[in-house]
Design a protein around this motif. Structure first.
Motif, PDB file in Angstrom:
ATOM      1  N   GLY A 299       0.797  -1.214   0.000  1.00 46.11           N
ATOM      2  CA  GLY A 299       0.000   0.000   0.000  1.00 46.11           C
ATOM      3  C   GLY A 299       0.833   1.269   0.000  1.00 46.11           C
ATOM      4  O   GLY A 299       0.305   2.354   0.259  1.00 46.11           O
ATOM      5  N   ASP A 300       2.136   1.168  -0.292  1.00 49.70           N
ATOM      6  CA  ASP A 300       2.996   2.357  -0.305  1.00 49.70           C
ATOM      7  C   ASP A 300       2.634   3.252  -1.492  1.00 49.70           C
ATOM      8  O   ASP A 300       2.469   2.776  -2.614  1.00 49.70           O
ATOM      9  CB  ASP A 300       4.464   1.948  -0.392  1.00 49.70           C
ATOM     10  N   ASP A 301       2.553   4.552  -1.231  1.00 50.69           N
ATOM     11  CA  ASP A 301       2.207   5.488  -2.301  1.00 50.69           C
ATOM     12  C   ASP A 301       3.430   5.758  -3.166  1.00 50.69           C
ATOM     13  O   ASP A 301       4.566   5.474  -2.775  1.00 50.69           O
ATOM     14  CB  ASP A 301       1.658   6.791  -1.710  1.00 50.69           C
ATOM     15  N   PRO A 302       3.218   6.302  -4.375  1.00 45.89           N
ATOM     16  CA  PRO A 302       4.343   6.539  -5.289  1.00 45.89           C
ATOM     17  C   PRO A 302       5.424   7.436  -4.705  1.00 45.89           C
ATOM     18  O   PRO A 302       6.606   7.265  -5.034  1.00 45.89           O
ATOM     19  CB  PRO A 302       3.671   7.181  -6.504  1.00 45.89           C
ATOM     20  N   ALA A 303       5.072   8.397  -3.845  1.00 50.74           N
ATOM     21  CA  ALA A 303       6.081   9.284  -3.261  1.00 50.74           C
ATOM     22  C   ALA A 303       7.036   8.501  -2.364  1.00 50.74           C
ATOM     23  O   ALA A 303       8.254   8.736  -2.372  1.00 50.74           O
ATOM     24  CB  ALA A 303       5.406  10.406  -2.476  1.00 50.74           C
ATOM     25  N   THR A 304       6.511   7.556  -1.583  1.00 56.04           N
ATOM     26  CA  THR A 304       7.370   6.740  -0.727  1.00 56.04           C
ATOM     27  C   THR A 304       8.285   5.856  -1.568  1.00 56.04           C
ATOM     28  O   THR A 304       9.465   5.683  -1.249  1.00 56.04           O
ATOM     29  CB  THR A 304       6.517   5.876   0.216  1.00 56.04           C
ATOM     30  N   VAL A 305       7.734   5.315  -2.647  1.00 57.54           N
ATOM     31  CA  VAL A 305       8.553   4.487  -3.539  1.00 57.54           C
ATOM     32  C   VAL A 305       9.652   5.324  -4.173  1.00 57.54           C
ATOM     33  O   VAL A 305      10.811   4.892  -4.276  1.00 57.54           O
ATOM     34  CB  VAL A 305       7.664   3.821  -4.610  1.00 57.54           C
ATOM     35  N   ARG A 306       9.310   6.544  -4.613  1.00 57.27           N
ATOM     36  CA  ARG A 306      10.339   7.435  -5.161  1.00 57.27           C
ATOM     37  C   ARG A 306      11.434   7.687  -4.137  1.00 57.27           C
ATOM     38  O   ARG A 306      12.631   7.626  -4.442  1.00 57.27           O
ATOM     39  CB  ARG A 306       9.716   8.755  -5.587  1.00 57.27           C
ATOM     40  N   ASP A 307      11.051   7.969  -2.882  1.00 56.41           N
ATOM     41  CA  ASP A 307      12.036   8.219  -1.835  1.00 56.41           C
ATOM     42  C   ASP A 307      12.931   7.005  -1.616  1.00 56.41           C
ATOM     43  O   ASP A 307      14.128   7.149  -1.321  1.00 56.41           O
ATOM     44  CB  ASP A 307      11.332   8.587  -0.531  1.00 56.41           C
ATOM     45  N   ALA A 308      12.366   5.801  -1.745  1.00 55.06           N
ATOM     46  CA  ALA A 308      13.168   4.586  -1.584  1.00 55.06           C
ATOM     47  C   ALA A 308      14.257   4.513  -2.647  1.00 55.06           C
ATOM     48  O   ALA A 308      15.412   4.169  -2.353  1.00 55.06           O
ATOM     49  CB  ALA A 308      12.265   3.355  -1.652  1.00 55.06           C
ATOM     50  N   PHE A 309      13.916   4.849  -3.884  1.00 58.03           N
ATOM     51  CA  PHE A 309      14.916   4.819  -4.953  1.00 58.03           C
ATOM     52  C   PHE A 309      15.969   5.910  -4.757  1.00 58.03           C
ATOM     53  O   PHE A 309      17.148   5.704  -5.064  1.00 58.03           O
ATOM     54  CB  PHE A 309      14.238   4.947  -6.312  1.00 58.03           C
ATOM     55  N   VAL A 310      15.563   7.060  -4.252  1.00 57.09           N
ATOM     56  CA  VAL A 310      16.530   8.129  -3.977  1.00 57.09           C
ATOM     57  C   VAL A 310      17.506   7.676  -2.896  1.00 57.09           C
ATOM     58  O   VAL A 310      18.730   7.845  -3.021  1.00 57.09           O
ATOM     59  CB  VAL A 310      15.804   9.422  -3.558  1.00 57.09           C
ATOM     60  N   LEU A 311      16.990   7.087  -1.813  1.00 59.59           N
ATOM     61  CA  LEU A 311      17.854   6.598  -0.742  1.00 59.59           C
ATOM     62  C   LEU A 311      18.773   5.485  -1.240  1.00 59.59           C
ATOM     63  O   LEU A 311      19.953   5.418  -0.850  1.00 59.59           O
ATOM     64  CB  LEU A 311      17.006   6.093   0.426  1.00 59.59           C
ATOM     65  N   LEU A 312      18.252   4.612  -2.074  1.00 62.81           N
ATOM     66  CA  LEU A 312      19.068   3.541  -2.641  1.00 62.81           C
ATOM     67  C   LEU A 312      20.230   4.123  -3.440  1.00 62.81           C
ATOM     68  O   LEU A 312      21.384   3.716  -3.274  1.00 62.81           O
ATOM     69  CB  LEU A 312      18.203   2.644  -3.525  1.00 62.81           C
ATOM     70  N   TRP A 313      19.933   5.086  -4.306  1.00 67.43           N
ATOM     71  CA  TRP A 313      20.980   5.705  -5.126  1.00 67.43           C
ATOM     72  C   TRP A 313      22.022   6.404  -4.253  1.00 67.43           C
ATOM     73  O   TRP A 313      23.229   6.260  -4.468  1.00 67.43           O
ATOM     74  CB  TRP A 313      20.340   6.691  -6.096  1.00 67.43           C
ATOM     75  N   GLN A 314      21.578   7.125  -3.258  1.00 65.38           N
ATOM     76  CA  GLN A 314      22.512   7.830  -2.375  1.00 65.38           C
ATOM     77  C   GLN A 314      23.404   6.841  -1.625  1.00 65.38           C
ATOM     78  O   GLN A 314      24.617   7.075  -1.469  1.00 65.38           O
ATOM     79  CB  GLN A 314      21.739   8.701  -1.388  1.00 65.38           C
ATOM     80  N   ALA A 315      22.828   5.741  -1.160  1.00 62.86           N
ATOM     81  CA  ALA A 315      23.614   4.760  -0.414  1.00 62.86           C
ATOM     82  C   ALA A 315      24.630   4.056  -1.313  1.00 62.86           C
ATOM     83  O   ALA A 315      25.768   3.794  -0.895  1.00 62.86           O
ATOM     84  CB  ALA A 315      22.679   3.737   0.237  1.00 62.86           C
ATOM     85  N   LEU A 316      24.237   3.748  -2.544  1.00 63.32           N
ATOM     86  CA  LEU A 316      25.171   3.109  -3.476  1.00 63.32           C
ATOM     87  C   LEU A 316      26.304   4.048  -3.854  1.00 63.32           C
ATOM     88  O   LEU A 316      27.449   3.617  -4.060  1.00 63.32           O
ATOM     89  CB  LEU A 316      24.427   2.642  -4.727  1.00 63.32           C
TER      90      LEU A 316
END
Length: 700
Positions: A299-316
């Motif tokens: 049930g995660d909204d698109p904004a939360t999913v976007r934030d997950a990809f941003v955090l993933l990119w920053q961590a990598l």
């Protein structure tokens, strides 16, 4: 519902039942007529299976099975033992999720879709004619290495093909996140609400490019699964997906690839398909993908999913200053790995790729995760409780050592001539062995080694005392079978492949493990619930990058799909399987074999999978001096294995330090339950157990 309406509904149900029986009888009659006509056509001296197959709506192999005289002469004359082509699993050019095995005919149950649709109610018992018992299937035979010079020639590398460090910077793609249930679109920091019409690919492309006129290159679907919108009209989910992908898209056509990007064409997958489109003028290219490739959303909204990809990119980026998130985790994983190939030292010129023959042998003989349901009478019909233990980030535990160098063939005679010390060192090293296995006469626990079972790429684990079988297995599993804490198994070495020990994946895996640890900590301690959830999703994405990155090394033969107008029926590729057709188009799929992929290393994937299967049986915790795994539980308490999870009838005091490979208590039903006899029943109990543990404040 009253008694009268109940009786009326029963009468209606019987009517539907009778209609189904008539339809099946009519279908059987039509299929018999079709088969008869194929045999008649085969009597023509110039008949060709590749011409008959599309006309019949079958694959060439099906036609040849009906009319063996149509088999190509080159195949009939080939007496050299070659590894059979395995079922397609991971299309390498796309590096996307694995397609299912070739479809059964429509009359067979849609096993891949069983969880998606409830089973229809059975007809009244007194009116159902008993079906004849199915003939037992014989276990499939695994390939062997040919004797003599022809087999020795396999032990080489493919000329001019090696994994090398890239000399270019990967380009990021403009990405949006779309919930097709609500129409909410997130593009960078902006949120829009779209009218998606009927949620066809054409509707989505029109709405997105109207809202983002400057163009996007990747559309992630976060919820809605629009490719399933007509699932009720098709016997298989893949049919519905293929129809959705291949529906008309005015102004667009199927992408044919460009530049370094060899990914082209749609990827038909029941759950996570990929649609690739380009403008008719060729100026814009876009993918429609499922975010389910990366992690499960709840049930995660698109904004939360976007934030997950941003955090993933920053961590990598903390480990790779040129890291780019690509379309799928497998693509991302392999791209990141290539950027850890050393620039100096032994492998600075790259890691050579095995011969195609050895790659084919590994594909056919090295399975992946262990999936086994143990049913009564091997377990009680009433389980006292059901406990799920899941190995945390399991594959990351087994990347510290991998095969490198030119493989050596170890024949039975060579192995027998070695000293015991040399034999132990070889079995503990990086090898893949053909063995004759005998289960001890007094064995009373689970099976230890995989054996070929009926069906494409199917495996089972014999545990019957005295049972004997021939199989292939990796060194970790053989070492476990010979040194397990209960009783050593009898293993006879028939043939083997042995490599030097190396660390080609160690740096890559360490960086991903550190990234996972960082994001996991953020998920636990972040004060903002949405950012904590985004960090959790990002940590799951890292797991997928490693998991599917390893799977991508396996480089299975690629499966492609396409369509041909009915008016051009003879243009259907001769080796294609017809998977659907309507009044205008024929939809087909065909394997394209092994590509010249410089990053194909099935030996690495096979070694990791073997280590993970062995750890399900026995794993040492050095700090505590203890062991965990199925063999450290009482006989009759193991209910199931599921990739990297164990299902037991009692809790265990196994250590868990949040490290890769540790057994985490994931679910727990504390009350008696009926032993599951199907995968669906096991999954239902798994979900109930996880819910119960979460409600009781346990880890989840």
């Amino acid at each position: 519902m009253d008694a009268q309406s109940y009786s009326t509904a029963l009468a209606d149900l019987r009517t539907v039942r009778d209609q189904i029986k008539k339809a099946r009888a009519a279908l059987a009659k039509l299929e018999a007529d079709r088969d008869k006509r194929i045999v008649q056509l085969a009597s023509y001296e110039k008949a060709k299976a590749e011409r008959i197959a599309p006309a019949a709506g079958l694959g060439v192999a099906d036609v040849v099975a009906l009319a063996p005289a149509l088999a190509p002469g080159s195949l009939a004359a080939n007496d050299d033992p070659q590894p059979p082509a395995p079922a397609p699993s991971t299309p390498q050019a796309t590096a996307d999720p694995a397609p299912p095995p070739p479809r059964q005919r429509a009359a067979a149950p849609a096993m891949a879709d069983a969880a998606a649709r409830p089973a229809p109610p059975p007809a009244p018992a007194e009116t159902v004619a008993p079906e004849p018992p199915a003939a037992p299937q014989a276990p499939r035979d695994l390939p062997s290495i040919p004797t003599g010079a022809s087999g020795d020639a396999w032990f080489a590398h493919t000329s001019g093909l090696a994994s090398t460090r890239p000399n270019f910077t990967q380009q990021a793609r403009s990405t949006v996140f779309l919930d097709t249930d609500t129409g909410v679109l997130v593009h960078r920091s902006q949120t829009h609400r779209l009218d998606l019409g009927a949620r066809s690919a054409a509707d989505i492309l029109t709405a997105v490019f109207h809202t983002v006129p400057e163009g996007v290159e990747r559309i992630y679907i976060t919820a809605g699964d629009p490719w399933h919108r007509d699932a009720d009209r098709y016997p298989y989910l893949r049919d519905a997906v293929a129809a959705w992908l291949n529906a008309p898209t005015p102004g667009w056509r199927t992408d044919t690839g460009r530049g370094r990007d060899r990914m082209a064409g749609h990827f038909v997958h029941a759950r996570n398909p990929v649609g690739r489109y380009q403008r008719e003028n060729g100026e814009q290219h876009v993918e429609i993908r499922s975010v389910g490739e990366w992690f499960d959303t709840d049930g995660d909204d698109p904004a939360t999913v976007r934030d997950a990809f941003v955090l993933l990119w920053q961590a990598l980026r903390r480990h790779w200053n040129d890291a780019v998130i690509m379309g799928s985790p497998s693509q991302t994983g392999r791209d990141l790995w290539t950027r850890t190939i050393p620039t100096r030292g032994q492998w600075s010129d790259g890691f050579p790729v095995l011969s195609e023959e050895l790659r084919g042998l590994l594909h056919a003989t090295a399975g992946q995760g262990r999936n086994e349901l143990i049913t009564p009478p091997r377990v009680p019909e009433q389980l006292p409780q059901l406990v799920e233990y899941d190995r945390t980030f399991a594959y990351a535990k087994h990347t510290w050592k991998s095969p490198v160098g030119t493989p050596r063939r170890i024949t039975a005679a060579t192995f027998a001539a070695w000293s015991e010390k040399e034999q132990i060192r070889a079995l503990y090293g990086c090898g893949h062995w053909q063995v004759r296995v005998t289960v001890p006469d007094t064995w009373h626990h689970v099976g230890l080694l995989p054996a070929p079972a009926p069906g494409d790429r199917a495996w089972h684990y014999p545990a019957t005392p005295g049972a004997a079988f021939t199989t292939w297995a990796g060194g970790p599993e053989l070492h476990t079978a010979l040194t397990n804490p209960l009783q050593p198994w009898k293993i006879e070495i028939l043939d083997g492949i042995l490599w030097d020990d190396g660390k080609p994946l160690d740096d890559w895996a360490k960086k991903l493990k550190d990234t996972w640890t960082n994001l996991t900590a953020q998920a636990q301690f972040h004060g903002d619930p949405q950012q904590a959830r985004a960090a959790h999703l990002a940590s799951r994405a890292v797991r997928s990058v490693l998991l599917y990155g390893i799977g991508a090394f396996a480089q299975r033969p690629r499966m492609v799909t396409g369509t041909t107008p009915r008016t051009l029926e003879r243009d259907v590729p001769p080796d294609a399987e017809i998977i659907g057709f309507d009044d205008e188009l024929i939809t087909w799929q065909k394997p394209t074999g092994f590509s010249r992929d410089p990053n194909a290393h099935p030996e690495w994937a096979a070694a990791i999978w073997s280590g993970a299967r062995a750890a399900l049986l026995s794993q040492r915790h050095r700090d505590e001096g203890t062991y965990a795994g199925a063999l450290h539980t009482p006989p009759g308490t193991v209910v199931a294995f599921r990739t990297d999870a164990l299902y037991l009838t009692a809790t265990q005091q196994w250590p868990h330090h949040h490290q890769p490979g540790d057994y985490l208590l994931k679910g727990h039903l504390t009350h008696p339950v009926a032993a599951p006899t199907t995968e669906e029943e096991l999954l239902a109990l798994r979900d109930a157990g996880r819910t119960a543990l979460a409600q009781n404040g346990g880890q989840n």
